[in-house]
Design a protein around this motif. Structure first.
Motif, PDB file in Angstrom:
ATOM      1  N   MET A   1       0.820  -1.180   0.000  1.00 43.90           N
ATOM      2  CA  MET A   1       0.000   0.000   0.000  1.00 43.90           C
ATOM      3  C   MET A   1       0.879   1.266   0.000  1.00 43.90           C
ATOM      4  N   PHE A   2       1.942   1.301   0.787  1.00 46.09           N
ATOM      5  CA  PHE A   2       2.847   2.444   0.837  1.00 46.09           C
ATOM      6  C   PHE A   2       3.422   2.725  -0.555  1.00 46.09           C
ATOM      7  N   ASP A   3       3.836   1.661  -1.228  1.00 48.14           N
ATOM      8  CA  ASP A   3       4.396   1.787  -2.569  1.00 48.14           C
ATOM      9  C   ASP A   3       3.375   2.383  -3.532  1.00 48.14           C
ATOM     10  N   ASP A   4       2.109   2.004  -3.413  1.00 45.01           N
ATOM     11  CA  ASP A   4       1.062   2.541  -4.277  1.00 45.01           C
ATOM     12  C   ASP A   4       0.873   4.045  -4.073  1.00 45.01           C
ATOM     13  N   VAL A   5       0.988   4.498  -2.839  1.00 41.06           N
ATOM     14  CA  VAL A   5       0.756   5.911  -2.523  1.00 41.06           C
ATOM     15  C   VAL A   5       1.994   6.757  -2.823  1.00 41.06           C
ATOM     16  N   PHE A   6       3.176   6.304  -2.387  1.00 38.40           N
ATOM     17  CA  PHE A   6       4.391   7.115  -2.493  1.00 38.40           C
ATOM     18  C   PHE A   6       5.298   6.725  -3.659  1.00 38.40           C
ATOM     19  N   GLY A   7       5.041   5.603  -4.284  1.00 40.53           N
ATOM     20  CA  GLY A   7       5.848   5.178  -5.419  1.00 40.53           C
ATOM     21  C   GLY A   7       7.219   4.627  -5.038  1.00 40.53           C
ATOM     22  N   MET A   8       7.382   4.248  -3.781  1.00 43.18           N
ATOM     23  CA  MET A   8       8.638   3.669  -3.313  1.00 43.18           C
ATOM     24  C   MET A   8       8.377   2.882  -2.043  1.00 43.18           C
ATOM     25  N   THR A   9       9.349   2.083  -1.673  1.00 41.47           N
ATOM     26  CA  THR A   9       9.209   1.295  -0.446  1.00 41.47           C
ATOM     27  C   THR A   9       9.381   2.204   0.774  1.00 41.47           C
ATOM     28  N   PRO A  10       8.880   1.783   1.917  1.00 42.66           N
ATOM     29  CA  PRO A  10       9.071   2.583   3.132  1.00 42.66           C
ATOM     30  C   PRO A  10      10.548   2.817   3.461  1.00 42.66           C
ATOM     31  N   SER A  11      11.386   1.810   3.263  1.00 46.91           N
ATOM     32  CA  SER A  11      12.802   1.973   3.569  1.00 46.91           C
ATOM     33  C   SER A  11      13.455   3.007   2.647  1.00 46.91           C
ATOM     34  N   ARG A  12      13.095   3.007   1.385  1.00 48.11           N
ATOM     35  CA  ARG A  12      13.630   4.008   0.440  1.00 48.11           C
ATOM     36  C   ARG A  12      13.151   5.409   0.830  1.00 48.11           C
ATOM     37  N   TYR A  13      11.914   5.539   1.199  1.00 46.17           N
ATOM     38  CA  TYR A  13      11.365   6.822   1.637  1.00 46.17           C
ATOM     39  C   TYR A  13      12.139   7.357   2.848  1.00 46.17           C
ATOM     40  N   LEU A  14      12.364   6.490   3.832  1.00 51.39           N
ATOM     41  CA  LEU A  14      13.088   6.905   5.033  1.00 51.39           C
ATOM     42  C   LEU A  14      14.531   7.279   4.708  1.00 51.39           C
ATOM     43  N   ARG A  15      15.157   6.534   3.799  1.00 51.31           N
ATOM     44  CA  ARG A  15      16.540   6.836   3.408  1.00 51.31           C
ATOM     45  C   ARG A  15      16.614   8.208   2.738  1.00 51.31           C
ATOM     46  N   LEU A  16      15.686   8.489   1.827  1.00 45.76           N
ATOM     47  CA  LEU A  16      15.659   9.797   1.167  1.00 45.76           C
ATOM     48  C   LEU A  16      15.388  10.921   2.164  1.00 45.76           C
TER      49      LEU A  16
END
Length: 80
Positions: A1-16
């Motif tokens: 679901m996170f990937d559908d909304v943000f277009g990336m995995t939660p770990s990638r989002y946190l890293r960015l």
């Protein structure tokens, strides 16, 4: 679901997000008083090599260049 909304995995989002926090901290720091290593430790970024590589890929310059921006223009030093 996170990937559908943000277009990336939660770990990638946190890293960015952490790389953006690092950039903000570097831009605000006094390069005569702080080091990239100290700032990375404060943000709990432990793998300096990986951080530098990812930071460069995202922002087009190395963390040390961002920190030194007030002292030296890194574009003229071949540090891009």
């Amino acid at each position: 679901m996170f990937d559908d909304v943000f277009g990336m995995t939660p770990s990638r989002y946190l890293r960015l997000r952490r790389l953006h926090q690092l950039r903000t901290a570097l831009l605000m720091a006094d390069p005569l008083l702080r080091t990239v290593g100290e700032i990375c430790c404060t943000l709990r970024l432990s793998d300096a090599g990986r951080v530098a590589h990812e930071y460069h890929a995202l922002f087009g310059e190395f963390p040390s260049c961002t920190l030194a921006r007030r002292v030296v223009d890194c574009t003229n030093q071949g540090w891009t």
